[in-house]
Design a protein around this motif. Structure first.
Motif, PDB file in Angstrom:
ATOM      1  N   SER A 157      -2.295 -10.573   8.424  1.00 35.57           N
ATOM      2  CA  SER A 157      -3.353 -11.107   7.558  1.00 35.57           C
ATOM      3  C   SER A 157      -4.724 -10.706   8.074  1.00 35.57           C
ATOM      4  O   SER A 157      -4.936 -10.540   9.285  1.00 35.57           O
ATOM      5  CB  SER A 157      -3.257 -12.639   7.480  1.00 35.57           C
TER       6      SER A 157
ATOM      7  N   SER B  65       0.085 -10.473  -0.810  1.00 33.34           N
ATOM      8  CA  SER B  65      -1.085 -10.958  -1.552  1.00 33.34           C
ATOM      9  C   SER B  65      -2.333 -10.206  -1.125  1.00 33.34           C
ATOM     10  O   SER B  65      -2.604 -10.056   0.076  1.00 33.34           O
ATOM     11  CB  SER B  65      -1.255 -12.466  -1.301  1.00 33.34           C
TER      12      SER B  65
ATOM     13  N   GLN C 171      -0.879 -10.535   3.819  1.00 31.28           N
ATOM     14  CA  GLN C 171      -1.962 -11.133   3.032  1.00 31.28           C
ATOM     15  C   GLN C 171      -3.312 -10.609   3.487  1.00 31.28           C
ATOM     16  O   GLN C 171      -3.592 -10.526   4.683  1.00 31.28           O
ATOM     17  CB  GLN C 171      -1.919 -12.658   3.192  1.00 31.28           C
TER      18      GLN C 171
END
Length: 438
Positions: free
Chosen positions: A185, A233, A209
């Motif tokens: 992330s 995402s 993400q």
């Protein structure tokens, strides 16, 4: 009496190493000065402050790579310092902290049930150096291997790469997913040959993400064999055509490849400049099945390709491709709604083969020449409520599967006879309620 209680409380706080305001007393700070701490304030603004000393109640104790000798000047080999911090992190169950700098790494750093992080709130999409950078220099070794529960965040991974070469250096994959429950992330990967890739029999429950994969040379990300929910995402894969003499666009470059995944969810992804934007495929051992929402592909030869053994729902996607925006083949089960599928030539949407396809409420358009929608095969195909257009042929139905084609607007720039061509042979086909223009 109150005064006595106050003195007693003060003595207790001092004995515990705290001052009367919830901070660390000077004596306690001196005792714990060898450890690096990151302190999270109790209220806003939510920011991290680094200091030496014992951790207060709301803080997070970390292992600082600089405490193990990392220099971060981009020249000194900091591999052993990182491995030292990772080993101490394993023993103490504390995350590894990487301060701002550029750290040369020559071997794979392995994280198991631990986090390595840099600037938590830095801009991972920046074109400038806003995050700590891991400079991977050994072409045969990956930068990071994430085993079960391993995670990286708030870092840049970069390489020395000749952007003007048609044969960029084939570095090993930047981040390997080697276990269940990994997380990547707030990360930027630049100039890699392959950005992120699965390398284990099961990489389920991975979370990818807020990741920017910039100037990648061959493959942005490949997630393979995940037996539980995989979440992707806000991932961007971006390689303009002027890098590597256009080889990412012309020689099989792939933005995101998803293979044999069990209930994946991908949202907000953006792919630019790939030969294949998103490639979906399964195996004889299992389909790739899940959902894709809010995907954008731009300046790719092929935007979305369902190759074989997939069961995927596509919603709210925008795809502007050079040749074909959506290609469906093999034993695919695809449900599409609310999409924009545009191509310069070829077919904007080409259903070459499939078991089941439904497309509704979408725009399908060829800008220059080609077939807007081409149904060339498929056992069961439903096309309803779409806007389909092309300067040459709006829609063409072939094959012998069952087709429901209804309530579409079909437009051709070359006359009514070319707006809609029906060569389908199945007597069960239903074609009604369409507006054909001109």
């Amino acid at each position: 009496m109150c005064r006595q209680l106050g003195r007693l409380l003060a003595l207790i706080l001092i004995a515990c190493g705290l001052n009367g305001f919830g901070g660390i007393s000077p004596a306690a700070a001196a005792k714990g000065a060898e450890r690096t701490a990151i302190t999270m304030p109790a209220g806003p603004p939510k920011q991290l402050t680094v200091r030496k000393g014992k951790v207060v109640k709301t803080g997070i104790e970390v292992e600082n790579v600089r405490d193990c000798g990392a220099v971060g000047d981009g020249t000194t080999d900091d591999t052993n310092a990182f491995k030292c911090a990772i080993a101490q992190s394993t023993a103490r169950r504390a995350p590894v902290y990487v301060p701002y700098g550029t750290y040369k790494i020559t071997d794979t750093l392995t994280l198991t049930k631990q986090l390595m992080f840099g600037q938590p709130n830095g801009s991972y999409t920046s074109d400038w150096d806003s995050l700590p950078t891991i400079l991977a220099t050994n072409p045969s070794r990956s930068a990071i291997s994430l085993l079960e529960g391993g995670a990286v965040s708030g870092l840049v991974f970069d390489y020395v790469q000749d952007e003007g070469s048609a044969t960029p250096t084939q570095y090993a994959t930047t981040i390997l997913l080697n276990g269940v429950g990994t997380r990547v992330s707030d990360v930027k990967i630049a100039h890699a040959w392959i950005g992120i890739q699965s390398a284990a029999d099961n990489t389920g429950r991975a979370v990818i993400q807020d990741v920017f994969i910039s100037a990648v040379a061959k493959l942005g990300m490949r997630i393979d064999t995940g037996w539980d929910v995989t979440t992707i995402s806000n991932v961007e894969v971006w390689t303009p055509n002027n890098l590597y003499k256009g080889s990412f666009l012309q020689n099989g470059g792939v933005g995101i490849a998803l293979n044999h995944l069990d209930a994946f969810h991908m949202s907000g992804a953006f792919i630019f400049g790939a030969d294949w934007g998103v490639l979906l495929s399964g195996t004889d051992q299992g389909r790739t099945w899940g959902t894709i929402d809010g995907l954008t592909t731009d300046f790719c030869n092929l935007g979305i390709v369902s190759q074989d053994k997939t069961l995927v729902t596509l919603t709210n996607t925008t795809n502007q491709s050079l040749i074909t925006a959506l290609w469906i083949d093999g034993d695919s089960w695809i449900n599409v709604s609310g999409g924009h599928f545009r191509s310069n030539v070829g077919s904007a949407v080409d259903i070459h083969s499939a078991y089941y396809v439904t497309i509704s409420g979408s725009e399908i358009q060829v800008r220059n020449s080609g077939i807007g929608l081409h149904v060339n095969g498929g056992a069961k195909v439903t096309i309803t409520g779409n806007d389909i257009s092309s300067p040459t042929i709006g829609a063409q139905l072939d094959g012998n599967g069952v087709i429901l084609f209804s309530s579409n607007t079909v437009v051709s720039g070359s006359g009514h006879q070319n707006a809609f061509i029906n060569h389908a042979t199945n007597q069960s086909n239903q074609i009604f309620g369409n507006v054909i223009f001109p």
